[in-house]
Scaffold this motif. Sequence first.
Motif, PDB file in Angstrom:
ATOM      1  N   THR A  20       0.850  -1.195   0.000  1.00  0.00           N
ATOM      2  CA  THR A  20       0.000   0.000   0.000  1.00  0.00           C
ATOM      3  C   THR A  20       0.878   1.234   0.000  1.00  0.00           C
ATOM      4  O   THR A  20       1.724   1.408   0.881  1.00  0.00           O
ATOM      5  CB  THR A  20      -0.921   0.027   1.234  1.00  0.00           C
ATOM      6  OG1 THR A  20      -1.804  -1.100   1.190  1.00  0.00           O
ATOM      7  CG2 THR A  20      -1.750   1.306   1.247  1.00  0.00           C
ATOM      8  N   LEU A  21       0.685   2.061  -0.994  1.00  0.00           N
ATOM      9  CA  LEU A  21       1.428   3.314  -1.103  1.00  0.00           C
ATOM     10  C   LEU A  21       0.484   4.459  -0.774  1.00  0.00           C
ATOM     11  O   LEU A  21      -0.683   4.447  -1.177  1.00  0.00           O
ATOM     12  CB  LEU A  21       1.976   3.492  -2.530  1.00  0.00           C
ATOM     13  CG  LEU A  21       2.767   2.322  -3.125  1.00  0.00           C
ATOM     14  CD1 LEU A  21       3.354   2.719  -4.465  1.00  0.00           C
ATOM     15  CD2 LEU A  21       3.833   1.829  -2.194  1.00  0.00           C
ATOM     16  N   LYS A  22       1.026   5.452  -0.059  1.00  0.00           N
ATOM     17  CA  LYS A  22       0.195   6.572   0.359  1.00  0.00           C
ATOM     18  C   LYS A  22       0.681   7.872  -0.246  1.00  0.00           C
ATOM     19  O   LYS A  22       1.879   8.068  -0.471  1.00  0.00           O
ATOM     20  CB  LYS A  22       0.180   6.684   1.881  1.00  0.00           C
ATOM     21  CG  LYS A  22      -0.447   5.478   2.562  1.00  0.00           C
ATOM     22  CD  LYS A  22      -0.558   5.660   4.049  1.00  0.00           C
ATOM     23  CE  LYS A  22      -1.229   4.439   4.681  1.00  0.00           C
ATOM     24  NZ  LYS A  22      -1.413   4.587   6.146  1.00  0.00           N
ATOM     25  N   CYS A  23      -0.268   8.763  -0.489  1.00  0.00           N
ATOM     26  CA  CYS A  23       0.030  10.053  -1.100  1.00  0.00           C
ATOM     27  C   CYS A  23      -0.767  11.138  -0.393  1.00  0.00           C
ATOM     28  O   CYS A  23      -1.988  11.017  -0.243  1.00  0.00           O
ATOM     29  CB  CYS A  23      -0.328  10.019  -2.584  1.00  0.00           C
ATOM     30  SG  CYS A  23      -0.305  11.634  -3.393  1.00  0.00           S
ATOM     31  N   TYR A  24      -0.072  12.179   0.011  1.00  0.00           N
ATOM     32  CA  TYR A  24      -0.718  13.333   0.642  1.00  0.00           C
ATOM     33  C   TYR A  24      -0.502  14.531  -0.271  1.00  0.00           C
ATOM     34  O   TYR A  24       0.621  14.994  -0.447  1.00  0.00           O
ATOM     35  CB  TYR A  24      -0.136  13.569   2.034  1.00  0.00           C
ATOM     36  CG  TYR A  24      -0.387  12.401   2.953  1.00  0.00           C
ATOM     37  CD1 TYR A  24       0.500  11.327   2.995  1.00  0.00           C
ATOM     38  CD2 TYR A  24      -1.524  12.355   3.754  1.00  0.00           C
ATOM     39  CE1 TYR A  24       0.259  10.224   3.807  1.00  0.00           C
ATOM     40  CE2 TYR A  24      -1.768  11.261   4.580  1.00  0.00           C
ATOM     41  CZ  TYR A  24      -0.878  10.200   4.603  1.00  0.00           C
ATOM     42  OH  TYR A  24      -1.126   9.110   5.412  1.00  0.00           O
TER      43      TYR A  24
END
Lengths: 112, 112
Positions: A20-24
């Motif tokens: 799971t990759l996260k982006c803000y």
Amino acid sequence: AAGVIQSPRHLIKEKRETATLKCYPIPRHDTVYWYQQGPGQDPQFLISFYEKMQSDKGSIPDRFSAQQFSDYHSELNMSSLELGDSALYFCASSLGNGNEQYFGPGTRLTVT
Amino acid sequence: QQQVKQSPQSLIVQKGGISIINCAYENTAFDYFPWYQQFPGKGPALLIAIRPDVSEKKEGRFTISFNKSAKQFSLHIMDSQPGDSATYFCAATPNTGNQFYFGTGTSLTVIP
């Protein structure tokens, strides 16, 4: 100025695992884009979200899914990882749909 | 199929010289043309962008020339510096969507 934040920056997984990759996005940006960049290649568009709805879809494998949450951050979920998924994954954000895209530093995914 | 064709693949320029990178496209629906600079292991950074209603845009040492009839656009870097050494990507996006179609990239080396 605040930029796009991606986490983790580096990720090592084995074949058939999930990631799971996260982006803000940049504050007040409401549109998020995901790109995959292989070694020595140009970024390939995967998927985008505008106001939490999917707005455009590119060459995203069926094993991948993504969503944008109420705070506008986005997550890219990758399952049944394959060796060929090893790449840099970039998230970009923009204010509004179809405007200037600002890229994050990327997540380097290595599948062994 | 590469929707945006970029040349040259690599370019070596003396310090103080002019670097020129060219891109061509076929899709007349494209209406936004950005250029990105990317350093190894980093995300692409927006340099300059143009829309088809103007033929040239200049920002500092960077100039985009746009030829709508020929469906070509180019990036000129004046007074090139060693710090400009990076990979440059042109891109285009249609008015019907928001995904970027990138060129294949140009590796620029500016030698002192």
